[in-house]
Motif scaffolding. Structure first.
Motif, mmCIF file in Angstrom:
data_model
loop_
_atom_site.group_PDB
_atom_site.id
_atom_site.type_symbol
_atom_site.label_atom_id
_atom_site.label_comp_id
_atom_site.label_asym_id
_atom_site.label_seq_id
_atom_site.Cartn_x
_atom_site.Cartn_y
_atom_site.Cartn_z
ATOM 1 N N GLU A 191 -11.087 -6.552 34.894
ATOM 2 C CA GLU A 191 -9.750 -6.862 34.344
ATOM 3 C C GLU A 191 -8.837 -5.897 33.730
ATOM 4 O O GLU A 191 -7.761 -6.397 34.667
ATOM 5 C CB GLU A 191 -10.164 -5.727 33.315
ATOM 6 N N VAL A 192 -8.889 -4.584 35.154
ATOM 7 C CA VAL A 192 -7.970 -4.329 35.572
ATOM 8 C C VAL A 192 -7.142 -5.013 37.099
ATOM 9 O O VAL A 192 -5.774 -4.529 36.486
ATOM 10 C CB VAL A 192 -8.660 -2.870 36.645
ATOM 11 N N PHE A 193 -7.765 -5.308 37.775
ATOM 12 C CA PHE A 193 -7.035 -6.443 38.642
ATOM 13 C C PHE A 193 -6.136 -7.372 38.547
ATOM 14 O O PHE A 193 -4.934 -7.412 38.792
ATOM 15 C CB PHE A 193 -8.050 -6.512 40.182
ATOM 16 N N ARG A 194 -6.655 -8.262 37.018
ATOM 17 C CA ARG A 194 -5.905 -8.920 36.698
ATOM 18 C C ARG A 194 -4.744 -8.595 35.597
ATOM 19 O O ARG A 194 -3.720 -9.409 35.920
ATOM 20 C CB ARG A 194 -7.030 -10.223 36.138
ATOM 21 N N ASN A 195 -5.236 -7.842 35.337
ATOM 22 C CA ASN A 195 -3.589 -7.683 33.521
ATOM 23 C C ASN A 195 -2.711 -5.887 34.575
ATOM 24 O O ASN A 195 -2.548 -5.601 33.701
ATOM 25 C CB ASN A 195 -4.803 -6.985 32.929
ATOM 26 N N THR A 196 -3.226 -5.862 35.612
ATOM 27 C CA THR A 196 -1.679 -4.973 36.425
ATOM 28 C C THR A 196 -1.019 -5.979 37.552
ATOM 29 O O THR A 196 -1.434 -6.576 38.006
ATOM 30 C CB THR A 196 -2.384 -4.141 36.972
ATOM 31 N N PRO A 197 0.212 -5.479 37.418
ATOM 32 C CA PRO A 197 1.162 -6.020 38.268
ATOM 33 C C PRO A 197 0.682 -6.219 40.252
ATOM 34 O O PRO A 197 0.314 -5.096 40.504
ATOM 35 C CB PRO A 197 2.403 -5.885 38.572
ATOM 36 N N ALA A 198 1.064 -7.176 40.742
ATOM 37 C CA ALA A 198 0.225 -6.969 42.541
ATOM 38 C C ALA A 198 1.085 -5.488 42.925
ATOM 39 O O ALA A 198 0.614 -4.671 44.304
ATOM 40 C CB ALA A 198 0.158 -8.656 42.803
ATOM 41 N N LEU A 199 1.690 -6.034 42.582
ATOM 42 C CA LEU A 199 3.810 -4.529 43.329
ATOM 43 C C LEU A 199 2.554 -3.421 42.642
ATOM 44 O O LEU A 199 2.859 -2.694 43.802
ATOM 45 C CB LEU A 199 4.472 -5.178 43.072
ATOM 46 N N VAL A 200 2.542 -3.368 42.091
ATOM 47 C CA VAL A 200 2.240 -1.674 41.688
ATOM 48 C C VAL A 200 0.809 -1.419 42.253
ATOM 49 O O VAL A 200 0.795 -0.700 41.959
ATOM 50 C CB VAL A 200 1.752 -1.756 39.837
ATOM 51 N N GLN A 201 -0.210 -2.448 42.420
ATOM 52 C CA GLN A 201 -1.501 -2.607 43.393
ATOM 53 C C GLN A 201 -0.953 -1.951 44.085
ATOM 54 O O GLN A 201 -1.489 -0.694 44.641
ATOM 55 C CB GLN A 201 -2.451 -3.188 42.344
ATOM 56 N N ILE A 202 -0.370 -2.514 44.897
ATOM 57 C CA ILE A 202 0.308 -2.742 45.875
ATOM 58 C C ILE A 202 0.880 -0.893 46.737
ATOM 59 O O ILE A 202 0.276 0.311 47.567
ATOM 60 C CB ILE A 202 1.356 -3.512 47.390
ATOM 61 N N MET A 203 2.194 -0.708 45.831
ATOM 62 C CA MET A 203 2.679 0.921 45.368
ATOM 63 C C MET A 203 1.063 1.905 45.801
ATOM 64 O O MET A 203 1.069 2.995 45.840
ATOM 65 C CB MET A 203 3.488 0.574 44.590
#
Lengths: 221, 226
Positions: free
Chosen positions: A62-74
């Motif tokens: 859920e965390v990785f599906r519901n946050t933007p990929a760019l935020v994850q990369i940053m």
């Protein structure tokens, strides 16, 4: 406006673009392989009846599906190094973020595919004395995989597009190279047009493949 | 690990983050306002009987679906003003890009919904003397829309995640504010974590709602188009 399009300066930088293309493919393939592999385990964990197993797996997905990929990369590039025991360069950060992202999405595809197999298949396998992992490996997965292929191909399309986000943390993939060339030669129109076309040529065959495969699957089932 | 978390610095700048979230929602909503009608138009053109129109619109849809949104955004922000001579603000470029980008995806949702309606409905409408447009507006779309809802909402979630890209052209969305705060406070770990939590707080309930609605629609017999 009468503007003369001049692609020669882009053509002169073709080697930079090729390096970028290589890095795009490297990042995309790495994340896809990790996502497909790890996703199976996370997906199976989500399917488990044991709460201690399925709850963390669900939270992760859920965390990785519901946050933007760019935020994850940053996050992995700027925030994670502070608590990480090892050094993190741009490739590692992007690969970590996008692999985990792909894992979460693939886990859902595996789960959906496995759930689509009728209950009776499990019962029949159990009746002839197979263990859970045997039922899964020999009976359920081989049937489920075919149904999952279009969804996985779709994921690959999305993933290839997402690799362009790594340009934000200055990983030298195609988009980053394009930005550098456009700044250096003052030719954003030509450069970004060419970059868009390269991405299209890279990704469209995959998207077309999804349609073809879905049509074939639709006929056979 | 010896790191001491300190969320106080983030709390001090929480109004900036909230402003960023509002700006994120603003771009998302505007992109929807323009993207949905544009998507419907594109879907209808893709279903047109004219081969040339069908092919051209089909190509445009595929192009925008198969290229990364960041490339599109950079094209509209850096290249388009040079081509047209019209200055474009980061906000304008963002809304323009995401309206067009999302319309390509919405077009496919609409098309999927429309073709999922049985041929007989068209024939029946024709038989009682309706024109193509009447049939579409009165018979086909009302039925298709229910089927499209889950796929449609799924796209809205994707759209909101994609709008984080506007930070790269310096539009003050949530991610952009987070970047600035992280730089000025030297607390990237807390700032980016809070930003991620804020996105999650909006997107997760939305996803749950979509799933619930999807189950509800499946039970009530209106199957989903995708």
């Amino acid at each position: 406006m009468d503007r003369i399009w001049d692609f020669s300066s882009v053509f002169a930088s073709r080697e930079l673009l090729l390096v970028g293309l290589g890095n795009t493919v490297k990042l995309g393939v790495t994340c896809l392989v990790i996502g497909l592999t790890a996703g199976l385990f996370v997906g199976a964990a989500r399917y488990s009846r044991n709460r201690l197993v399925n709850w963390p797996a669900s939270a992760f997905v859920e965390v990785f599906r519901n946050t933007p990929a760019l935020v994850q990369i940053m996050w992995f590039f700027f925030a994670f190094p502070i608590i990480s025991p090892f050094n993190i360069d741009a490739f590692t950060a992007a690969a970590l973020a996008l692999s985990l992202n792909a894992t979460a999405f693939c886990a859902e595809i595996y789960r959906g595919g496995i759930q689509s197999i009728e209950r009776g298949q499990w019962d029949a396998a159990k009746a002839i004395g197979m263990s859970y992992s045997q039922q899964m490996r020999r009976i359920i997965l081989p049937q489920a995989i075919t149904r999952m292929v279009p969804a996985f191909m779709n994921r690959a399309v999305e993933l290839m597009k997402m690799t362009s986000l790594a340009s934000v943390i200055a990983f030298g993939e195609l988009m980053h190279q394009g930005k550098a060339i456009a700044t250096y030669n003052f030719n954003p129109i030509e450069t970004f047009t060419v970059v868009a076309l390269i991405f299209f040529v890279l990704i469209y065959p995959l998207a077309l493949g999804v349609l073809r495969f879905e049509a074939r699957l639709g006929r056979s089932q | 690990m010896g790191y001491e978390w300190d969320f106080a610095v983030v709390l001090r700048d929480s109004d900036l983050l909230l402003l960023g979230l509002v700006n994120t929602l603003k771009v998302t909503i505007l992109a929807l306002v323009f993207g949905v009608p544009l998507g419907l138009g594109a879907a209808l053109l893709r279903l047109s009987s004219n081969r040339l129109v069908r092919g051209l619109v089909g190509f445009l849809i595929e192009f925008f679906r198969s290229t990364p949104p960041i490339v599109q955004l950079f094209w509209f922000f850096f290249a388009l003003p040079l081509l047209t001579g019209i200055e474009i603000s980061p906000f304008g470029a963002s809304v323009l890009t995401f309206s067009i980008q999302s319309s390509a995806f919405f077009a496919e949702v609409f098309r999927g919904g429309i073709v999922s309606i049985e041929r007989g409905q068209w024939d029946a409408a024709k038989a009682i003397g309706m024109t193509r447009n009447q049939t579409l507006a009165r018979i086909i779309l009302p039925q298709a829309v229910t089927r499209m809802i889950p796929a449609f909402l799924e796209r809205v979630i994707e759209l909101m995640k994609t709008t984080t890209l506007v930070a790269t052209v310096s539009y003050a969305d949530l991610l952009y504010q987070a970047n600035n705060i992280a730089q000025s406070t030297f607390r990237p770990l807390e700032v980016y974590t809070v930003a991620a939590v804020m996105y999650f707080a909006v997107l997760f309930p939305t996803s749950l709602g979509v799933r619930r609605l999807e189950r509800h629609l499946a039970r009530s017999g209106a199957t989903t188009a995708h």
